[in-house]
Write a protein that holds these residues in place. Structure first.
Motif, short mmCIF file in Angstrom:
data_model
loop_
_atom_site.label_atom_id
_atom_site.label_comp_id
_atom_site.label_asym_id
_atom_site.label_seq_id
_atom_site.Cartn_x
_atom_site.Cartn_y
_atom_site.Cartn_z
N ASP A 1 0.97 2.49 -0.95
CA ASP A 1 2.30 2.51 -0.35
C ASP A 1 2.15 2.44 1.17
OD1 ASP A 1 4.96 2.82 0.30
OD2 ASP A 1 5.26 4.63 -0.89
N SER A 18 4.25 -7.97 9.74
CA SER A 18 4.73 -8.76 10.87
C SER A 18 3.62 -9.04 11.87
CB SER A 18 5.87 -8.00 11.57
OG SER A 18 5.41 -6.77 12.08
N ILE A 43 3.20 -1.39 -2.59
CA ILE A 43 4.53 -1.39 -2.00
C ILE A 43 4.35 -1.48 -0.49
CG2 ILE A 43 6.66 -0.07 -1.66
CD1 ILE A 43 5.95 1.34 -4.36
N ILE A 44 4.85 -2.57 0.11
CA ILE A 44 4.76 -2.78 1.55
C ILE A 44 6.17 -3.06 2.07
CG2 ILE A 44 3.73 -4.14 3.40
CD1 ILE A 44 1.58 -4.99 1.35
N LYS A 45 6.60 -2.28 3.06
CA LYS A 45 7.95 -2.48 3.60
C LYS A 45 7.99 -3.62 4.61
CE LYS A 45 9.61 2.20 2.79
NZ LYS A 45 8.52 2.69 2.00
N ILE A 46 7.03 -3.70 5.53
CA ILE A 46 7.07 -4.70 6.59
C ILE A 46 5.67 -5.26 6.84
CG2 ILE A 46 7.51 -5.10 9.05
CD1 ILE A 46 9.54 -2.82 8.93
N THR A 93 3.98 1.62 4.98
CA THR A 93 5.22 1.47 5.73
C THR A 93 5.23 0.16 6.50
OG1 THR A 93 5.39 3.87 5.96
CG2 THR A 93 6.69 2.54 7.50
N GLY A 94 4.14 -0.15 7.21
CA GLY A 94 4.13 -1.39 7.98
C GLY A 94 2.73 -1.86 8.30
N LYS A 131 -1.69 3.33 -6.86
CA LYS A 131 -0.59 2.90 -6.00
C LYS A 131 -1.03 2.86 -4.55
CE LYS A 131 4.09 4.28 -4.67
NZ LYS A 131 5.12 5.31 -4.82
#
Length: 123
Positions: free
Chosen positions: A89, A17, A12-15, A91-92, A87
């Motif tokens: 996980d 960039s 699970i990766i939110k961002i 955040t960015g 898992k």
């Protein structure tokens, strides 16, 4: 290539960039490079030549890699050739970073950042 298998059930990766990479699977060579110039001012005033990275030595000087002259010995035993993770996980992932799941033979990463802060004279 190494004889280990990476198994991840969920990522699970939110961002992701700014020239970052998410790579799933084996790779032979990974070369990553990130250069940044950050200018912070108390007032908004632009000279027009701030973005020329050639003006700053931090981008052109060679990075010193000192040779490792220490001898060492090791014994590796991989009774189970499976690396299992349930898992990941995140955040960015930013600024030329890398998430790599798998085997790699050669990895070279470099980041060069020049921070400039221009503050008004204190009165």
């Amino acid at each position: 290539m190494l004889q280990r298998t990476s198994c991840v059930d969920n990522i699970i990766i939110k961002i992701v960039s700014f020239s970052s990479t998410v790579q799933l699977g084996d790779s032979c060579i990974i070369n990553g490079l990130s250069s940044a110039l950050a200018v912070q001012r108390e007032i908004e005033f632009f000279y027009g030549n701030e973005g020329n990275m050639a003006n700053y030595r931090v981008y052109s000087e060679p990075i010193p890699f000192l040779p490792i002259n220490e001898s060492f010995s090791y014994y590796r035993q991989n009774p189970n050739p499976l690396i299992k993770v349930s898992k990941i996980d995140i955040t960015g992932i930013a600024a030329g970073s890398l998430l790599h799941v798998g085997n790699s033979r050669h990895i070279s990463m470099e980041a060069r950042v020049k921070h400039i802060r221009q503050l008004l004279p204190s009165s």
